[in-house]
Design a protein around this motif. Sequence first.
Motif, PDB file in Angstrom:
ATOM      1  N   MET A 169      19.749 -16.602   3.512  1.00 51.04           N
ATOM      2  CA  MET A 169      20.261 -15.657   2.532  1.00 51.04           C
ATOM      3  C   MET A 169      20.314 -14.269   3.146  1.00 51.04           C
ATOM      4  O   MET A 169      19.645 -13.991   4.136  1.00 51.04           O
ATOM      5  N   PRO A 170      21.119 -13.370   2.585  1.00 50.57           N
ATOM      6  CA  PRO A 170      21.203 -12.007   3.113  1.00 50.57           C
ATOM      7  C   PRO A 170      19.845 -11.312   3.061  1.00 50.57           C
ATOM      8  O   PRO A 170      19.033 -11.571   2.169  1.00 50.57           O
ATOM      9  N   GLY A 171      19.614 -10.437   4.021  1.00 53.01           N
ATOM     10  CA  GLY A 171      18.348  -9.698   4.037  1.00 53.01           C
ATOM     11  C   GLY A 171      17.203 -10.580   4.494  1.00 53.01           C
ATOM     12  O   GLY A 171      17.261 -11.205   5.546  1.00 53.01           O
ATOM     13  N   GLN A 172      16.183 -10.667   3.681  1.00 50.37           N
ATOM     14  CA  GLN A 172      15.008 -11.475   4.011  1.00 50.37           C
ATOM     15  C   GLN A 172      15.390 -12.948   4.019  1.00 50.37           C
ATOM     16  O   GLN A 172      15.953 -13.471   3.065  1.00 50.37           O
ATOM     17  N   SER A 173      15.094 -13.647   5.107  1.00 50.86           N
ATOM     18  CA  SER A 173      15.469 -15.049   5.193  1.00 50.86           C
ATOM     19  C   SER A 173      14.619 -15.895   4.260  1.00 50.86           C
ATOM     20  O   SER A 173      13.554 -15.469   3.795  1.00 50.86           O
ATOM     21  N   GLY A 174      15.100 -17.111   4.006  1.00 56.23           N
ATOM     22  CA  GLY A 174      14.363 -18.004   3.125  1.00 56.23           C
ATOM     23  C   GLY A 174      12.970 -18.320   3.644  1.00 56.23           C
ATOM     24  O   GLY A 174      12.021 -18.427   2.876  1.00 56.23           O
ATOM     25  N   LEU A 175      12.849 -18.454   4.962  1.00 55.90           N
ATOM     26  CA  LEU A 175      11.541 -18.756   5.548  1.00 55.90           C
ATOM     27  C   LEU A 175      10.575 -17.582   5.363  1.00 55.90           C
ATOM     28  O   LEU A 175       9.412 -17.767   5.014  1.00 55.90           O
ATOM     29  N   GLU A 176      11.070 -16.379   5.606  1.00 55.98           N
ATOM     30  CA  GLU A 176      10.229 -15.188   5.408  1.00 55.98           C
ATOM     31  C   GLU A 176       9.855 -15.040   3.943  1.00 55.98           C
ATOM     32  O   GLU A 176       8.708 -14.724   3.593  1.00 55.98           O
ATOM     33  N   LEU A 177      10.835 -15.274   3.078  1.00 56.54           N
ATOM     34  CA  LEU A 177      10.610 -15.160   1.640  1.00 56.54           C
ATOM     35  C   LEU A 177       9.594 -16.193   1.170  1.00 56.54           C
ATOM     36  O   LEU A 177       8.734 -15.893   0.338  1.00 56.54           O
ATOM     37  N   GLU A 212      17.231 -31.121  11.893  1.00 54.74           N
ATOM     38  CA  GLU A 212      16.802 -30.784  13.254  1.00 54.74           C
ATOM     39  C   GLU A 212      16.561 -29.289  13.422  1.00 54.74           C
ATOM     40  O   GLU A 212      15.724 -28.881  14.224  1.00 54.74           O
ATOM     41  N   ARG A 213      17.292 -28.480  12.662  1.00 51.87           N
ATOM     42  CA  ARG A 213      17.215 -27.042  12.893  1.00 51.87           C
ATOM     43  C   ARG A 213      16.060 -26.369  12.150  1.00 51.87           C
ATOM     44  O   ARG A 213      15.369 -25.520  12.714  1.00 51.87           O
ATOM     45  N   PHE A 214      15.848 -26.718  10.891  1.00 55.06           N
ATOM     46  CA  PHE A 214      14.908 -25.910  10.114  1.00 55.06           C
ATOM     47  C   PHE A 214      13.855 -26.679   9.323  1.00 55.06           C
ATOM     48  O   PHE A 214      12.966 -26.064   8.742  1.00 55.06           O
ATOM     49  N   ALA A 215      13.940 -27.998   9.262  1.00 55.00           N
ATOM     50  CA  ALA A 215      13.032 -28.745   8.387  1.00 55.00           C
ATOM     51  C   ALA A 215      11.563 -28.503   8.725  1.00 55.00           C
ATOM     52  O   ALA A 215      10.751 -28.232   7.835  1.00 55.00           O
ATOM     53  N   ILE A 216      11.216 -28.621   9.988  1.00 61.66           N
ATOM     54  CA  ILE A 216       9.803 -28.475  10.371  1.00 61.66           C
ATOM     55  C   ILE A 216       9.323 -27.051  10.108  1.00 61.66           C
ATOM     56  O   ILE A 216       8.210 -26.835   9.605  1.00 61.66           O
ATOM     57  N   ARG A 217      10.152 -26.071  10.408  1.00 65.94           N
ATOM     58  CA  ARG A 217       9.773 -24.676  10.155  1.00 65.94           C
ATOM     59  C   ARG A 217       9.587 -24.448   8.653  1.00 65.94           C
ATOM     60  O   ARG A 217       8.679 -23.726   8.243  1.00 65.94           O
ATOM     61  N   ALA A 218      10.437 -25.043   7.841  1.00 65.66           N
ATOM     62  CA  ALA A 218      10.324 -24.874   6.395  1.00 65.66           C
ATOM     63  C   ALA A 218       9.023 -25.479   5.880  1.00 65.66           C
ATOM     64  O   ALA A 218       8.317 -24.873   5.064  1.00 65.66           O
ATOM     65  N   LEU A 219       8.680 -26.663   6.354  1.00 66.89           N
ATOM     66  CA  LEU A 219       7.437 -27.313   5.922  1.00 66.89           C
ATOM     67  C   LEU A 219       6.218 -26.512   6.386  1.00 66.89           C
ATOM     68  O   LEU A 219       5.246 -26.355   5.643  1.00 66.89           O
ATOM     69  N   ASP A 268      10.809 -17.120  13.078  1.00 67.43           N
ATOM     70  CA  ASP A 268      11.830 -17.774  12.263  1.00 67.43           C
ATOM     71  C   ASP A 268      13.170 -17.056  12.350  1.00 67.43           C
ATOM     72  O   ASP A 268      14.222 -17.682  12.468  1.00 67.43           O
ATOM     73  N   ARG A 269      13.150 -15.727  12.305  1.00 63.05           N
ATOM     74  CA  ARG A 269      14.392 -14.970  12.370  1.00 63.05           C
ATOM     75  C   ARG A 269      15.027 -15.082  13.761  1.00 63.05           C
ATOM     76  O   ARG A 269      16.247 -15.211  13.886  1.00 63.05           O
ATOM     77  N   GLU A 270      14.211 -15.033  14.811  1.00 61.46           N
ATOM     78  CA  GLU A 270      14.731 -15.187  16.165  1.00 61.46           C
ATOM     79  C   GLU A 270      15.380 -16.557  16.335  1.00 61.46           C
ATOM     80  O   GLU A 270      16.449 -16.680  16.945  1.00 61.46           O
ATOM     81  N   PHE A 271      14.756 -17.571  15.795  1.00 58.44           N
ATOM     82  CA  PHE A 271      15.310 -18.923  15.872  1.00 58.44           C
ATOM     83  C   PHE A 271      16.646 -18.997  15.142  1.00 58.44           C
ATOM     84  O   PHE A 271      17.608 -19.618  15.618  1.00 58.44           O
ATOM     85  N   GLU A 272      16.720 -18.359  13.987  1.00 60.68           N
ATOM     86  CA  GLU A 272      17.959 -18.331  13.215  1.00 60.68           C
ATOM     87  C   GLU A 272      19.079 -17.664  14.015  1.00 60.68           C
ATOM     88  O   GLU A 272      20.212 -18.164  14.062  1.00 60.68           O
ATOM     89  N   VAL A 273      18.759 -16.538  14.659  1.00 59.38           N
ATOM     90  CA  VAL A 273      19.752 -15.822  15.463  1.00 59.38           C
ATOM     91  C   VAL A 273      20.168 -16.667  16.668  1.00 59.38           C
ATOM     92  O   VAL A 273      21.348 -16.721  17.022  1.00 59.38           O
ATOM     93  N   LEU A 274      19.210 -17.327  17.306  1.00 48.12           N
ATOM     94  CA  LEU A 274      19.527 -18.216  18.432  1.00 48.12           C
ATOM     95  C   LEU A 274      20.559 -19.261  18.021  1.00 48.12           C
ATOM     96  O   LEU A 274      21.560 -19.475  18.723  1.00 48.12           O
ATOM     97  N   CYS A 275      20.332 -19.911  16.895  1.00 43.90           N
ATOM     98  CA  CYS A 275      21.245 -20.959  16.436  1.00 43.90           C
ATOM     99  C   CYS A 275      22.631 -20.402  16.124  1.00 43.90           C
ATOM    100  O   CYS A 275      23.650 -21.044  16.417  1.00 43.90           O
ATOM    101  N   MET A 276      22.675 -19.205  15.577  1.00 50.02           N
ATOM    102  CA  MET A 276      23.966 -18.604  15.233  1.00 50.02           C
ATOM    103  C   MET A 276      24.728 -18.178  16.483  1.00 50.02           C
ATOM    104  O   MET A 276      25.947 -18.345  16.570  1.00 50.02           O
ATOM    105  N   ILE A 277      24.024 -17.626  17.468  1.00 50.49           N
ATOM    106  CA  ILE A 277      24.675 -17.259  18.727  1.00 50.49           C
ATOM    107  C   ILE A 277      25.206 -18.513  19.415  1.00 50.49           C
ATOM    108  O   ILE A 277      26.344 -18.563  19.880  1.00 50.49           O
TER     109      ILE A 277
END
Length: 211
Positions: free
Chosen positions: A57-65, A87-94, A152-161
């Motif tokens: 989501m915009p601003g604070q990511s779901g993981l941070e939130l 593969e991308r976010f399940a483990i981080r979310a848990l 978490d945010r760095e990982f998100e940016v990595l995937c987007m790049i």
Amino acid sequence: MIKVVIADDHPFIREGIKKVVNGKMDLEIIGEAENGDELLAMLEEKTPDILVLDITMPGQSGLELMKHLNDLYPKLPVLVLSIHSEERFAIRALKAGAYGYLTKTSISDELIKAIRKITRENRKYITPEVAEQLASQVDVSKEGALHEELSDREFEVLCMIASGNDVNEIADELSLSPQTIHTYRRRIKEKMNISSNVEMTRYAMENNLIE
């Protein structure tokens, strides 16, 4: 009656969830938010039995939130509903405290099944796909994969790049400044000993981080 709150910045996704949930006699949507600030304001006035949360989501990511919500509302279970594959976010979310992780292709009986199990049994809802990711964590070496060292945010940016988004596109999507994205990219390169976006993409492909 199971009271549900939805947090997702895409109106059509919220409508899809509402259409599925409102058709069930034992479920009721009592609120919806399109970003973290709206959600936090809503939770001060409403007490749901479960939160269905988008991870991007915009601003604070779901993981941070989610980590913030764990501090404020430790008894509120969170079910992550994401466009991203397991593969991308399940483990981080848990690890961040989620009670379950579903992709947005599961806005159907799977979503209802997860909501009921989490709220009625107070248990996590683990799909076969997420179970596979959990099993893979056991098989990795003690050092772990390089991307596990990222925030978490760095990982998100990595995937987007790695998916081909440029800095300005990522900044717009995450409601951050281009300079902030440059900072995240620099940190990613330092932590992973990677020198270019091409190397990031190659790494992401080799580790199934690109959809």
